[in-house]
Write a protein that holds these residues in place. Structure first.
Motif, mmCIF file in Angstrom:
data_model
loop_
_atom_site.group_PDB
_atom_site.id
_atom_site.type_symbol
_atom_site.label_atom_id
_atom_site.label_comp_id
_atom_site.label_asym_id
_atom_site.label_seq_id
_atom_site.Cartn_x
_atom_site.Cartn_y
_atom_site.Cartn_z
ATOM 1 N N SER A 232 10.831 16.876 18.077
ATOM 2 C CA SER A 232 10.442 16.140 16.862
ATOM 3 C C SER A 232 9.184 16.676 16.197
ATOM 4 O O SER A 232 8.835 16.237 15.101
ATOM 5 C CB SER A 232 10.231 14.640 17.092
ATOM 6 O OG SER A 232 11.321 14.046 17.706
ATOM 7 N N CYS B 228 12.575 16.329 11.742
ATOM 8 C CA CYS B 228 13.129 15.705 10.529
ATOM 9 C C CYS B 228 12.040 15.499 9.473
ATOM 10 O O CYS B 228 12.341 15.115 8.346
ATOM 11 C CB CYS B 228 13.824 14.383 10.858
ATOM 12 S SG CYS B 228 12.747 13.111 11.502
ATOM 13 N N ASN C 14 17.530 12.351 12.279
ATOM 14 C CA ASN C 14 16.475 11.467 12.781
ATOM 15 C C ASN C 14 17.059 10.505 13.827
ATOM 16 O O ASN C 14 17.743 9.544 13.499
ATOM 17 C CB ASN C 14 15.874 10.690 11.608
ATOM 18 C CG ASN C 14 14.718 9.789 12.019
ATOM 19 O OD1 ASN C 14 14.609 9.368 13.165
ATOM 20 N ND2 ASN C 14 13.849 9.492 11.065
ATOM 21 N N ILE D 12 15.722 8.297 15.766
ATOM 22 C CA ILE D 12 15.212 6.911 15.799
ATOM 23 C C ILE D 12 15.876 6.098 14.686
ATOM 24 O O ILE D 12 16.404 5.004 14.929
ATOM 25 C CB ILE D 12 13.681 6.894 15.627
ATOM 26 C CG1 ILE D 12 12.997 7.653 16.782
ATOM 27 C CG2 ILE D 12 13.165 5.464 15.537
ATOM 28 C CD1 ILE D 12 13.090 6.992 18.126
ATOM 29 N N ALA D 13 15.887 6.645 13.486
ATOM 30 C CA ALA D 13 16.496 5.918 12.367
ATOM 31 C C ALA D 13 18.011 5.778 12.557
ATOM 32 O O ALA D 13 18.613 4.799 12.097
ATOM 33 C CB ALA D 13 16.205 6.654 11.060
ATOM 34 N N ARG E 149 19.752 4.769 14.804
ATOM 35 C CA ARG E 149 20.165 3.519 15.465
ATOM 36 C C ARG E 149 20.723 2.507 14.471
ATOM 37 O O ARG E 149 21.630 1.746 14.786
ATOM 38 C CB ARG E 149 18.925 2.943 16.157
ATOM 39 C CG ARG E 149 19.131 1.758 17.027
ATOM 40 C CD ARG E 149 17.822 1.439 17.726
ATOM 41 N NE ARG E 149 16.766 1.157 16.761
ATOM 42 C CZ ARG E 149 16.460 -0.049 16.309
ATOM 43 N NH1 ARG E 149 17.130 -1.093 16.730
ATOM 44 N NH2 ARG E 149 15.485 -0.209 15.443
ATOM 45 N N ASN E 150 20.169 2.486 13.276
ATOM 46 C CA ASN E 150 20.582 1.479 12.289
ATOM 47 C C ASN E 150 21.416 2.057 11.144
ATOM 48 O O ASN E 150 21.621 1.381 10.135
ATOM 49 C CB ASN E 150 19.346 0.781 11.705
ATOM 50 C CG ASN E 150 18.706 -0.152 12.707
ATOM 51 O OD1 ASN E 150 19.395 -0.785 13.500
ATOM 52 N ND2 ASN E 150 17.378 -0.223 12.704
ATOM 53 N N ASN F 77 16.884 15.454 16.079
ATOM 54 C CA ASN F 77 15.669 16.273 16.013
ATOM 55 C C ASN F 77 14.782 16.149 17.240
ATOM 56 O O ASN F 77 13.734 16.756 17.302
ATOM 57 C CB ASN F 77 14.864 15.940 14.747
ATOM 58 C CG ASN F 77 14.039 14.685 14.896
ATOM 59 O OD1 ASN F 77 14.494 13.715 15.489
ATOM 60 N ND2 ASN F 77 12.828 14.680 14.376
ATOM 61 N N PRO G 204 18.758 8.415 21.385
ATOM 62 C CA PRO G 204 18.368 7.185 22.077
ATOM 63 C C PRO G 204 19.564 6.357 22.551
ATOM 64 O O PRO G 204 20.618 6.326 21.905
ATOM 65 C CB PRO G 204 17.563 6.425 21.005
ATOM 66 C CG PRO G 204 17.063 7.470 20.085
ATOM 67 C CD PRO G 204 18.135 8.517 20.054
ATOM 68 N N GLN H 211 20.008 3.336 22.316
ATOM 69 C CA GLN H 211 20.367 2.273 21.379
ATOM 70 C C GLN H 211 21.275 2.738 20.234
ATOM 71 O O GLN H 211 21.732 1.910 19.441
ATOM 72 C CB GLN H 211 19.097 1.647 20.784
ATOM 73 C CG GLN H 211 18.289 0.802 21.759
ATOM 74 C CD GLN H 211 17.404 1.621 22.684
ATOM 75 O OE1 GLN H 211 17.303 2.842 22.536
ATOM 76 N NE2 GLN H 211 16.757 0.971 23.636
ATOM 77 N N LEU I 254 11.127 4.415 22.224
ATOM 78 C CA LEU I 254 11.810 3.437 21.369
ATOM 79 C C LEU I 254 12.001 2.113 22.101
ATOM 80 O O LEU I 254 11.823 1.042 21.515
ATOM 81 C CB LEU I 254 13.165 4.001 20.924
ATOM 82 C CG LEU I 254 14.049 3.050 20.096
ATOM 83 C CD1 LEU I 254 13.353 2.618 18.818
ATOM 84 C CD2 LEU I 254 15.400 3.705 19.777
ATOM 85 N N LEU J 12 10.855 -1.635 20.798
ATOM 86 C CA LEU J 12 11.755 -2.774 20.624
ATOM 87 C C LEU J 12 11.284 -3.996 21.421
ATOM 88 O O LEU J 12 11.598 -5.133 21.077
ATOM 89 C CB LEU J 12 13.184 -2.385 21.029
ATOM 90 C CG LEU J 12 13.837 -1.332 20.116
ATOM 91 C CD1 LEU J 12 15.128 -0.808 20.732
ATOM 92 C CD2 LEU J 12 14.102 -1.910 18.726
ATOM 93 N N PRO K 63 7.887 5.854 17.404
ATOM 94 C CA PRO K 63 9.098 5.196 16.875
ATOM 95 C C PRO K 63 8.863 4.557 15.507
ATOM 96 O O PRO K 63 9.775 4.526 14.668
ATOM 97 C CB PRO K 63 9.409 4.121 17.923
ATOM 98 C CG PRO K 63 8.710 4.569 19.156
ATOM 99 C CD PRO K 63 7.498 5.302 18.705
ATOM 100 N N PHE L 49 8.970 7.282 12.763
ATOM 101 C CA PHE L 49 10.289 7.832 12.441
ATOM 102 C C PHE L 49 11.241 6.789 11.856
ATOM 103 O O PHE L 49 12.308 7.140 11.357
ATOM 104 C CB PHE L 49 10.912 8.495 13.671
ATOM 105 C CG PHE L 49 10.273 9.822 14.005
ATOM 106 C CD1 PHE L 49 10.460 10.916 13.180
ATOM 107 C CD2 PHE L 49 9.477 9.965 15.123
ATOM 108 C CE1 PHE L 49 9.864 12.139 13.467
ATOM 109 C CE2 PHE L 49 8.877 11.175 15.417
ATOM 110 C CZ PHE L 49 9.066 12.265 14.585
ATOM 111 N N ASP L 50 10.882 5.521 11.945
ATOM 112 C CA ASP L 50 11.688 4.459 11.324
ATOM 113 C C ASP L 50 10.707 3.496 10.664
ATOM 114 O O ASP L 50 10.100 2.652 11.333
ATOM 115 C CB ASP L 50 12.538 3.741 12.373
ATOM 116 C CG ASP L 50 13.404 2.640 11.760
ATOM 117 O OD1 ASP L 50 13.205 2.294 10.568
ATOM 118 O OD2 ASP L 50 14.270 2.115 12.477
ATOM 119 N N GLU M 220 11.290 -5.141 11.758
ATOM 120 C CA GLU M 220 12.419 -5.574 12.611
ATOM 121 C C GLU M 220 11.927 -6.232 13.900
ATOM 122 O O GLU M 220 12.530 -7.215 14.365
ATOM 123 C CB GLU M 220 13.291 -4.355 12.921
ATOM 124 C CG GLU M 220 14.475 -4.641 13.826
ATOM 125 C CD GLU M 220 15.207 -3.364 14.237
ATOM 126 O OE1 GLU M 220 15.142 -2.362 13.493
ATOM 127 O OE2 GLU M 220 15.832 -3.373 15.306
#
Lengths: 351, 213
Positions: free
Chosen positions: A239, A261, A283, A285-286, A288-289, A317, A322, A324, B150, B154, B178, B181-182, B188
């Motif tokens: 990363s 990324c 990415n 981490i992103a 996941r959603n 990256n 993950p 999740q 991550l 959470l 984390p 990157f998000d 959340e």
């Protein structure tokens, strides 16, 4: 659906040769997801080579990607050195307390013997079994931590940075000890069946240390180490940014580089063209959603930025997706890669 | 004003090159013997903020951010008798790592806050129940949680829920990879603020305490 006319290995070798195969190779770097496939806890899953072999084969059949990735977990090497590993139900095993408590302990540090260390032997066994199952049709990616980066787990990040600043002689000694282990570990994996070695070197990134520090310490270590590894290597900065040291990375002899990324893929492509294959840069981490349409857009953008002419492996990256990240996102990534990664590339609209 | 800017630039250069003597000479010119809030706000805080911003922009490395914070922390510790004299109205701030041993981010935030004149309780590595119980027992106003993994990020949601169940009004600030990157992750998980770099902690504490900065 048409059967592919070339194997994953041929596809990957073609792109590593900076030519266009039938489509952009997809490297879904899945580790823990194998435990889900087998209905096991993460700890149980990694306790047996057989589990990892079965998990990797099932994941590849499910998502149709182009590599097998028998990477167990990052602190495996620390475990080999006698350090602590902490397991979780919903994330990667983690290193516990650093194993080197006093800087002077570095002088008496002895590297573990690979073939006498059960946690390493499990990985070798997984690679051997995978090789038996797939032969030369699918690349099997082995993993080592770089001698320059593994001290983060051996000492702790802060103490390591201070050691670099204050005790260069001890750092030199630590690099030499770590290099010996890294070379033995990498070559044992190649002998067991790994096709190539991913050399994880996150500390090398300009995100973590200034380029001059890398050039003075991490780069010579990488150059010496990679020269003694008897197979192809890819360097992954997990990363971290790569562009300011891309020429240095190319000079280590590595064939591919895992990019961030946070970087501009077109600029990276221009810098790498013809000499380094790009691995990235979704990415994780992103991810996941992501909705399926977001996954498709991300894949299209990556292929559009770096796919032309080969020299590109589509991946996350970080080098590990993950726990999740749900199946439907992975399916969407795979579907998009198979649809929009066909060569010759169609002109892809940027999202 | 331009003198301030050139001094900040010189101070930043000293920090980035890890020149402790030069940094100290700039922070404590001849004839002064004690740190003051003005020194912190005119020199140290902006220098660390600019270095943090440069890291976010990719022009400075994390090791430089870390060492800059450590140098400033040592400097303030050396020239300030205690932080209460620098900031008489201290919010109750605690800092922790959730469930893993990646301590660099927490150490960086600690250095920045100390160098900015804040008192900070360092809870070390804790789990959800431990951090919530301590925050309640010690009347914490702002709980800063540093994460690298991550799964740890959470877990902030569980800290939020536990604090609420215990009747705490502590505000939560988060930071770490984390969240970089998000950029919606902090919302959340129920945090009240998020820092992208360690030096953002000063601003985060200020915002969460209604302007303690």
């Amino acid at each position: 659906m048409n059967e592919p006319t070339i194997t994953s290995m041929q596809r990957v070798l073609t792109t590593l040769g900076h030519s266009e195969p039938d489509r952009v190779p997809l490297f879904l770097l899945l580790t823990m997801h194998g435990a889900k496939e087998l209905g096991l806890s993460i700890r149980d899953y990694f306790s047996s080579a057989r589990h990892v072999v079965e998990g990797q084969l099932r994941l590849r059949a499910k998502y149709r990607h182009d590599c097998l990735y028998p990477f167990f977990y990052a602190p495996l090497e620390v475990e080999a050195w006698g350090g602590e590993v902490v397991y979780y139900d919903d994330g990667p095993p983690n290193s516990g307390q650093p194993l080197i408590r006093k800087a002077e302990d570095i002088l008496s540090l002895e590297p573990p013997r690979v073939r006498d260390t059960p946690c390493l032997v499990r990985v070798l066994e997984a690679e051997r079994q995978l090789k038996e199952r797939v032969g030369d049709t699918v690349p099997i990616i082995g993993v080592v931590m770089s001698p320059f980066s593994v001290p983060v787990m051996q000492l702790g990040f802060g103490p390591y940075l201070e050691l670099i600043d204050e005790r260069p002689t001890l750092v030199d000694h630590l690099m030499r000890v770590n290099e010996e282990f890294c070379v033995e570990w990498a070559n044992a994996q190649l002998e067991a069946g790994a096709t190539a070695i991913c050399y994880f070197d996150p500390v090398a990134s300009p995100t973590i240390v200034p380029p001059d520090l890398y050039r003075g310490l991490g780069h010579p270590v990488a150059t010496r180490t990679l020269a003694r590894i008897k197979g192809p290597t890819a360097t992954h900065l997990a990363s971290g940014r790569t562009l300011p040291i891309i020429d240095d990375l190319a000079r280590t002899g590595t064939a591919a580089v895992g990019v961030s990324c946070e970087e501009d893929l077109a600029a990276l492509k221009a810098a790498c063209r013809g000499r380094l294959t790009i691995l990235g840069q979704l990415n994780g981490i992103a991810m996941r959603n992501w909705t399926p349409s977001q996954a498709e857009a991300a894949v299209k953008a990556a292929i559009s930025g770096a796919g032309a002419g080969g020299g590109f492996l589509l991946a996350d990256n970080h080098g590990e997706i993950p726990w999740q990240v749900p199946d439907d996102v992975l399916f969407a990534i795979s579907e998009a890669a198979h649809t929009f990664g066909q060569y010759p590339l169609a002109r892809v609209e940027q999202p | 004003m331009s003198d301030d800017i050139s001094t900040i630039d010189a101070f930043k250069a000293a920090l980035l090159s890890m020149d402790r003597l030069r940094a100290r000479a700039l922070a404590q010119p001849e004839g002064t013997s004690r740190a003051s809030l003005a020194l912190l706000e005119r020199l140290i805080v902006p220098a660390l903020e600019q270095i943090g911003a440069a890291w976010t922009a990719g022009t400075v490395a994390l090791s430089q951010v870390y060492m800059s914070g450590r140098i400033c922390e040592d400097l303030v510790n050396a020239i300030a008798a205690d932080s209460m004299t620098l900031r008489p109205h201290q919010p109750r701030v605690a800092l922790a790592v959730l469930n893993d041993h990646h301590l660099l981010g927490k150490r960086m935030v600690y250095s920045v806050l100390r160098a900015s004149g804040f008192q900070v309780l360092d809870y070390g590595v804790v789990d959800v129940d431990q951090v919530a119980a301590r925050a309640v027992n010690e009347g914490i106003d702002v709980l800063l949680l540093s994460t690298l993994m991550l799964r740890s990020a959470l877990q902030v949601r569980r800290v939020r829920d536990r604090l609420t169940a215990l009747g705490s009004h502590a505000r939560i600030g988060v930071g770490g990879a984390p969240f970089r990157f998000d950029d919606r992750l902090w919302v959340e998980v129920g945090a009240d603020a998020c820092g992208r770099t360690a030096s953002d902690a000063v601003d985060v504490v200020g915002r969460l305490t209604g302007g303690a900065r």
